[in-house]
Design a protein around this motif. Structure first.
Motif, short mmCIF file in Angstrom:
data_model
loop_
_atom_site.label_atom_id
_atom_site.label_comp_id
_atom_site.label_asym_id
_atom_site.label_seq_id
_atom_site.Cartn_x
_atom_site.Cartn_y
_atom_site.Cartn_z
N GLU A 292 35.52 47.25 25.72
CA GLU A 292 36.83 46.82 25.22
C GLU A 292 37.93 47.81 25.62
N ALA A 293 37.60 49.10 25.56
CA ALA A 293 38.60 50.13 25.90
C ALA A 293 38.99 50.09 27.36
N ALA A 294 38.08 49.58 28.21
CA ALA A 294 38.36 49.53 29.66
C ALA A 294 39.18 48.31 30.05
N LEU A 295 39.36 47.37 29.13
CA LEU A 295 40.11 46.16 29.47
C LEU A 295 41.54 46.47 29.89
N ASP A 296 42.17 47.43 29.21
CA ASP A 296 43.56 47.75 29.56
C ASP A 296 43.66 48.30 30.98
N ALA A 297 42.60 48.95 31.44
CA ALA A 297 42.62 49.49 32.80
C ALA A 297 42.40 48.40 33.85
N VAL A 298 41.55 47.42 33.54
CA VAL A 298 41.22 46.42 34.56
C VAL A 298 42.20 45.24 34.58
N ARG A 299 42.92 45.02 33.49
CA ARG A 299 43.82 43.86 33.45
C ARG A 299 44.86 43.91 34.57
N PRO A 300 45.57 45.02 34.77
CA PRO A 300 46.54 45.04 35.88
C PRO A 300 45.89 44.93 37.26
N ILE A 301 44.66 45.44 37.39
CA ILE A 301 43.95 45.30 38.67
C ILE A 301 43.69 43.83 38.95
N CYS A 302 43.20 43.10 37.95
CA CYS A 302 42.91 41.69 38.13
C CYS A 302 44.19 40.89 38.42
N GLU A 303 45.28 41.27 37.77
CA GLU A 303 46.55 40.58 38.01
C GLU A 303 47.03 40.83 39.43
N ARG A 304 46.85 42.05 39.94
CA ARG A 304 47.24 42.35 41.33
C ARG A 304 46.45 41.48 42.30
N VAL A 305 45.17 41.32 42.04
CA VAL A 305 44.34 40.49 42.92
C VAL A 305 44.76 39.03 42.84
N GLU A 306 45.02 38.56 41.64
CA GLU A 306 45.42 37.16 41.46
C GLU A 306 46.67 36.83 42.27
N HIS A 307 47.64 37.73 42.24
CA HIS A 307 48.93 37.45 42.87
C HIS A 307 49.04 38.02 44.29
N GLY A 308 48.27 39.07 44.59
CA GLY A 308 48.43 39.74 45.88
C GLY A 308 47.37 39.40 46.90
N GLY A 309 46.29 38.77 46.49
CA GLY A 309 45.27 38.34 47.42
C GLY A 309 44.69 39.46 48.27
N VAL A 310 44.53 39.17 49.56
CA VAL A 310 43.87 40.10 50.48
C VAL A 310 44.61 41.43 50.55
N SER A 311 45.93 41.39 50.62
CA SER A 311 46.70 42.64 50.71
C SER A 311 46.42 43.55 49.52
N ALA A 312 46.40 42.98 48.32
CA ALA A 312 46.12 43.77 47.13
C ALA A 312 44.71 44.34 47.16
N LEU A 313 43.75 43.55 47.63
CA LEU A 313 42.37 44.01 47.68
C LEU A 313 42.20 45.17 48.66
N LEU A 314 42.87 45.10 49.79
CA LEU A 314 42.79 46.19 50.76
C LEU A 314 43.43 47.46 50.20
N GLU A 315 44.55 47.30 49.51
CA GLU A 315 45.22 48.46 48.90
C GLU A 315 44.36 49.07 47.79
N LEU A 316 43.70 48.22 47.01
CA LEU A 316 42.86 48.73 45.92
C LEU A 316 41.63 49.45 46.47
N GLY A 317 41.11 48.98 47.60
CA GLY A 317 40.02 49.71 48.24
C GLY A 317 40.43 51.11 48.62
N GLU A 318 41.63 51.21 49.18
CA GLU A 318 42.14 52.53 49.56
C GLU A 318 42.36 53.40 48.33
N GLN A 319 42.85 52.80 47.26
CA GLN A 319 43.16 53.55 46.04
C GLN A 319 41.91 54.04 45.33
N PHE A 320 40.91 53.17 45.17
CA PHE A 320 39.75 53.52 44.35
C PHE A 320 38.55 54.01 45.14
#
Length: 448
Positions: free
Chosen positions: A32-60
């Protein structure tokens, strides 16, 4: 080495089931405590698609994949470069997993309820699955096998795999998942593989992913399975409903129920084998023998110092999630391990088969001195994607059934419905839902 909980004498008998569960060692894993961390990640993927996924790979993951989907040529190259001994081992693991999982396939059954009235249970595979293979502290080609084999035997039509890109990869594999993961996918004829890890992989399977030109690179999945860290578990919880999930997997666990006949060196080796996974891994010994507990501690001291990942193992074994539980006998030990509901449970006692047959709660049970958990991890034929955190008291491990849905097909003719009509009307009226009954009686009304 291991902390001790003494449940001998009146200590165990005074505890009800809930109190006993809270007394036993368990890792802190607050999804439950990790939900706040993953919610914006999931929203970025929903709206940003492939570009967001490539950026998140670089970030994490510290590396930007050359492209999201691994090219077929890279999968082929990984298989060609695979060490022949590892290939042979994977092929044998696949063969054994197919043997066991083939027997899990369900058959359609038709029940004749009455003359002219039947109910058929039909098993239909989900349309598309996204299989997650972790890639953090270790490489898990075995998880490719454990996810893919039951999905294939369930005849799922579309199967995709996601695994984190590895920043240490070089050459043609740079920015893609570990080559052994890719080779395992190729061995199993999986050609849709994505260089995506963590919560963003779950989000990709939930929402699908398009590139900047609007082309679909990853279709949404119906179901997501596979183990992962707390962020993967949190993403599954957040997106459950939009997608189906297998479970919210937590840190790995081993419990060993042993008496004085057990070999302390084997017990120690098995406790270490799971502690090797992660600092939060749980290793729990339940025994009625203080002499065995002392001998296991002595063996652990020597083995931990000599093992490759000794720092990680040391932290796991000395954490609050690990320990030795002392009980008065095997009977009391069974009560403890049923309350604990371990992901992996070993039985190392006199007449281990008979003791194992009495266990009610465990993800998988390993019987005797020659069935260590690591056998199940790789090549027993069983599945190693199992419920953790005590969930084995209500959930099962991954199987062919995980990818199937049972659908009832109701086929009644006029006479069969007329025969039961009064029962339906009576029950509908008892629930103050008269239109339910009228839907039946309307079929027998005279019409002009």
């Amino acid at each position: 080495m291991l902390s001790r909980i003494d449940l001998r004498g009146e200590a165990l008998s005074s505890l009800d089931a809930r109190a006993l569960r809270s007394t036993l060692p368990r890792a802190e894993f607050d999804v439950e405590a990790a939900l706040d961390a993953v919610r914006p990640i999931c929203e970025r993927v929903e709206h940003g698609g492939v570009s967001a996924l490539l950026e998140l790979g670089e970030q994490f993951d510290g590396v930007r994949p050359p492209q999201l989907r691994v090219p077929a040529a890279v999968l082929d190259a990984a298989l060609a470069a695979l060490d022949p001994a590892i290939r042979a081992a994977l092929e044998e693991s696949i063969r054994r997993a197919r043997l066991v999982h083939a027997d899990q396939r369900r058959t359609e059954v038709t029940t004749q309820v009455t003359a002219g009235g039947t109910v058929t249970e039909k098993w239909i595979p989900v349309d598309r699955v996204g299989l997650y293979v972790p890639g953090g502290k270790a490489v898990y080609p075995s998880s490719v096998v454990m996810n893919v084999v039951p999905a294939q035997l369930a005849q799922v039509g579309s199967i995709a795999v996601a695994s984190p890109p590895q920043r240490d990869n070089t050459g043609e594999f740079a920015g893609y998942p570990h080559p052994t993961i890719l080779a395992a996918c190729a061995l199993l004829d999986i050609d849709e593989v994505f260089a995506v890890g963590g919560a963003q992989a779950v989000a990709m399977f939930a929402y699908g992913a398009r590139d900047d030109e609007g082309s679909t690179i990853c279709e949404p999945a119906t179901l997501v399975t596979g183990p992962g860290n707390i962020y993967v578990a949190a993403a599954k919880r957040l997106l459950k409903g939009l997608i189906g999930i297998d479970a919210e997997a937590g840190p790995t666990e081993i419990a060993i129920l042993a008496d004085g006949t057990a070999d302390p060196h084997l017990v120690a080796a098995d406790l270490i084998s799971q502690a090797e996974h992660d600092e939060l891994a749980a290793s729990v010994l339940v025994t009625d023998s203080v002499a065995l507990a002392d001998a296991v501690d002595e063996a652990l001291a020597a083995r931990v110092a000599a093992t490759k990942h000794h720092e990680r193992v040391q932290i796991a074994l000395t954490g609050r999630q690990s320990g030795t539980v002392l009980v008065d006998g095997v009977e009391e030990g069974l009560r403890v391990v049923d309350a604990y509901a371990a992901e992996h449970l070993e039985i190392q006692t006199t007449d281990a088969s008979a003791v194992a047959a009495r266990v009610r709660n465990a993800g998988a049970i390993f019987v005797g001195s020659y069935a260590p958990v690591s056998l199940g991890d790789y090549a027993a034929g069983s599945n190693h994607v199992l419920p953790t955190g005590g969930c084995a008291c209500h959930s099962s491990g991954l199987s062919v059934q995980s990818f199937l849905r049972g659908v009832h097909i109701v086929d009644y003719d006029r006479r069969a419905l007329e025969e039961i009509a009064d029962v339906v009307v009576t029950l509908a009226n008892s629930e103050d839902l008269p239109a339910h009954g009228e839907a039946v009686t309307a079929r027998f009304e005279a019409r002009s």
